[in-house]
Scaffold this motif. Sequence first.
Motif, PDB file in Angstrom:
ATOM      1  N   MET A  28     -57.885 -37.998  66.783  1.00  0.00           N
ATOM      2  CA  MET A  28     -56.159 -38.499  66.507  1.00  0.00           C
ATOM      3  C   MET A  28     -55.551 -37.393  67.241  1.00  0.00           C
ATOM      4  O   MET A  28     -55.662 -36.202  67.087  1.00  0.00           O
ATOM      5  CB  MET A  28     -56.198 -38.371  64.947  1.00  0.00           C
ATOM      6  N   GLY A  29     -54.457 -37.681  67.947  1.00  0.00           N
ATOM      7  CA  GLY A  29     -53.462 -36.778  68.627  1.00  0.00           C
ATOM      8  C   GLY A  29     -52.673 -36.356  67.779  1.00  0.00           C
ATOM      9  O   GLY A  29     -52.298 -37.243  66.656  1.00  0.00           O
ATOM     10  N   LEU A  30     -52.224 -35.062  68.107  1.00  0.00           N
ATOM     11  CA  LEU A  30     -50.928 -34.388  67.092  1.00  0.00           C
ATOM     12  C   LEU A  30     -49.859 -33.932  68.078  1.00  0.00           C
ATOM     13  O   LEU A  30     -50.156 -33.451  68.932  1.00  0.00           O
ATOM     14  CB  LEU A  30     -51.478 -33.378  66.127  1.00  0.00           C
ATOM     15  N   ILE A  31     -48.677 -34.413  67.876  1.00  0.00           N
ATOM     16  CA  ILE A  31     -47.375 -33.966  68.291  1.00  0.00           C
ATOM     17  C   ILE A  31     -46.555 -33.259  67.312  1.00  0.00           C
ATOM     18  O   ILE A  31     -46.284 -33.752  66.386  1.00  0.00           O
ATOM     19  CB  ILE A  31     -46.841 -34.982  69.030  1.00  0.00           C
ATOM     20  N   VAL A  32     -46.419 -31.891  67.697  1.00  0.00           N
ATOM     21  CA  VAL A  32     -45.550 -30.985  66.726  1.00  0.00           C
ATOM     22  C   VAL A  32     -44.082 -30.926  67.361  1.00  0.00           C
ATOM     23  O   VAL A  32     -44.035 -30.294  68.526  1.00  0.00           O
ATOM     24  CB  VAL A  32     -46.579 -29.822  66.469  1.00  0.00           C
ATOM     25  N   LEU A  33     -43.208 -30.999  66.499  1.00  0.00           N
ATOM     26  CA  LEU A  33     -41.970 -30.981  67.335  1.00  0.00           C
ATOM     27  C   LEU A  33     -41.095 -29.680  66.665  1.00  0.00           C
ATOM     28  O   LEU A  33     -41.393 -29.404  65.577  1.00  0.00           O
ATOM     29  CB  LEU A  33     -41.012 -31.951  66.980  1.00  0.00           C
ATOM     30  N   HIS A  34     -40.480 -28.890  67.277  1.00  0.00           N
ATOM     31  CA  HIS A  34     -39.491 -27.839  67.130  1.00  0.00           C
ATOM     32  C   HIS A  34     -40.047 -26.902  65.886  1.00  0.00           C
ATOM     33  O   HIS A  34     -40.945 -26.306  66.148  1.00  0.00           O
ATOM     34  CB  HIS A  34     -38.218 -28.608  66.579  1.00  0.00           C
ATOM     35  N   SER A  35     -39.442 -26.991  64.754  1.00  0.00           N
ATOM     36  CA  SER A  35     -39.780 -25.906  63.624  1.00  0.00           C
ATOM     37  C   SER A  35     -41.036 -26.373  63.092  1.00  0.00           C
ATOM     38  O   SER A  35     -41.672 -25.709  62.257  1.00  0.00           O
ATOM     39  CB  SER A  35     -38.538 -26.197  62.740  1.00  0.00           C
ATOM     40  N   GLY A  36     -41.757 -27.471  63.456  1.00  0.00           N
ATOM     41  CA  GLY A  36     -42.956 -27.734  63.083  1.00  0.00           C
ATOM     42  C   GLY A  36     -43.982 -26.748  63.651  1.00  0.00           C
ATOM     43  O   GLY A  36     -45.134 -26.701  63.180  1.00  0.00           O
ATOM     44  N   HIS A  37     -43.583 -25.782  64.335  1.00  0.00           N
ATOM     45  CA  HIS A  37     -44.536 -24.736  64.836  1.00  0.00           C
ATOM     46  C   HIS A  37     -45.127 -23.886  63.501  1.00  0.00           C
ATOM     47  O   HIS A  37     -46.244 -23.231  63.731  1.00  0.00           O
ATOM     48  CB  HIS A  37     -43.863 -23.797  65.909  1.00  0.00           C
ATOM     49  N   PHE A  38     -44.259 -23.859  62.309  1.00  0.00           N
ATOM     50  CA  PHE A  38     -44.988 -23.023  61.294  1.00  0.00           C
ATOM     51  C   PHE A  38     -45.374 -23.978  60.215  1.00  0.00           C
ATOM     52  O   PHE A  38     -45.866 -23.773  59.111  1.00  0.00           O
ATOM     53  CB  PHE A  38     -43.738 -22.576  60.419  1.00  0.00           C
ATOM     54  N   CYS A  39     -45.711 -25.364  60.616  1.00  0.00           N
ATOM     55  CA  CYS A  39     -46.408 -26.243  59.762  1.00  0.00           C
ATOM     56  C   CYS A  39     -47.652 -25.955  59.315  1.00  0.00           C
ATOM     57  O   CYS A  39     -48.301 -25.584  60.381  1.00  0.00           O
ATOM     58  CB  CYS A  39     -45.893 -27.892  60.116  1.00  0.00           C
ATOM     59  N   LYS A  40     -48.057 -26.281  58.224  1.00  0.00           N
ATOM     60  CA  LYS A  40     -49.806 -26.071  57.721  1.00  0.00           C
ATOM     61  C   LYS A  40     -50.710 -26.789  58.837  1.00  0.00           C
ATOM     62  O   LYS A  40     -51.399 -25.951  59.271  1.00  0.00           O
ATOM     63  CB  LYS A  40     -50.018 -26.669  56.386  1.00  0.00           C
ATOM     64  N   PRO A  41     -50.392 -27.972  59.177  1.00  0.00           N
ATOM     65  CA  PRO A  41     -51.452 -28.663  60.095  1.00  0.00           C
ATOM     66  C   PRO A  41     -51.414 -27.829  61.427  1.00  0.00           C
ATOM     67  O   PRO A  41     -52.681 -27.819  61.913  1.00  0.00           O
ATOM     68  CB  PRO A  41     -51.071 -30.038  60.125  1.00  0.00           C
ATOM     69  N   PHE A  42     -50.322 -27.401  62.101  1.00  0.00           N
ATOM     70  CA  PHE A  42     -50.332 -26.865  63.223  1.00  0.00           C
ATOM     71  C   PHE A  42     -50.995 -25.398  63.192  1.00  0.00           C
ATOM     72  O   PHE A  42     -51.739 -25.165  63.835  1.00  0.00           O
ATOM     73  CB  PHE A  42     -48.968 -26.617  63.734  1.00  0.00           C
ATOM     74  N   LYS A  43     -50.695 -24.843  62.010  1.00  0.00           N
ATOM     75  CA  LYS A  43     -51.257 -23.298  61.932  1.00  0.00           C
ATOM     76  C   LYS A  43     -52.580 -23.495  61.531  1.00  0.00           C
ATOM     77  O   LYS A  43     -53.612 -22.638  62.126  1.00  0.00           O
ATOM     78  CB  LYS A  43     -50.412 -22.619  60.806  1.00  0.00           C
ATOM     79  N   ARG A  44     -53.183 -24.548  60.814  1.00  0.00           N
ATOM     80  CA  ARG A  44     -54.577 -24.638  60.676  1.00  0.00           C
ATOM     81  C   ARG A  44     -55.327 -24.820  61.706  1.00  0.00           C
ATOM     82  O   ARG A  44     -56.370 -24.297  62.110  1.00  0.00           O
ATOM     83  CB  ARG A  44     -54.748 -25.760  59.618  1.00  0.00           C
TER      84      ARG A  44
END
Length: 260
Positions: free
Chosen positions: A93-109
């Motif tokens: 599955m592709g994941l696109i993270v936008l702006h302040s999502g840089h600190f979201c749990k899925p991205f950091k994981r």
Amino acid sequence: MIRTIVWGENIHEHLNETVGRIYPDGMHTTIAEALRRDEAIAASTATLQEPEHGLPAHRLDETDVLIWWGHRDHGAVSDEVVEQIARRVYEGMGLIVLHSGHFCKPFKRLMGTPCALRWREAGERERIWTVNPGHPIASGIPDNFVLENEEMYGEFFSVPEPLETVFISWFAGGEVFRSGLTWRRGAGNIFYFRPGHETYPTFHDATVQKVIRNAVHWACNPQPAPIQCHEAPNVPVDSAPEPISERGPKLHQAGEAGYR
């Protein structure tokens, strides 16, 4: 069709008058509507407030690309849902993270790093430079474009070395930032795109919308999930590709699961 979910935290739209005026139906809805202009993308939405944040396992299993915007309450996202997202990214599955999502749990994981940066909220001009014009995400994007008002993000951005850098931003205050980066985790493609502060109409910008549509096409992996993506089987001696005989002591019995 590329089955896409646009996930929105859906808090600021209800608490901040400016955000509510710019995005009366939520940022997630604005982004999803922009995606639907592409007949190859089937876009739906999910929010933090829904059961399982709108992302139950069966829905993620039917999703090709997940887009994520969060800011105020990253910690409210269930760790179980985070693990389900990571599982699906490993499977393709592709994941696109936008702006302040840089600190979201899925991205950091998935990054395994702090994902920290400098920031300033001053409505500065942001000039976004296309530094990889041959990349599919940059298709049809000019060599640079301007957002008159944005929140500044500045280096150092503590993420792993990216697979590719597609965009770099310059701000009126002088800072620069790697604002369009890609990675791969397992079979899943990941794209981080910097613009999108909620008090500015960034997601109404036609060029920003085109970048996100391009990113959905790039992030989609049409191949089936890799076999044994999550398993670690104990392969029997008699199943080895070449004949072998056991030699020496061992910790596990035949067929016994390993330590995890």
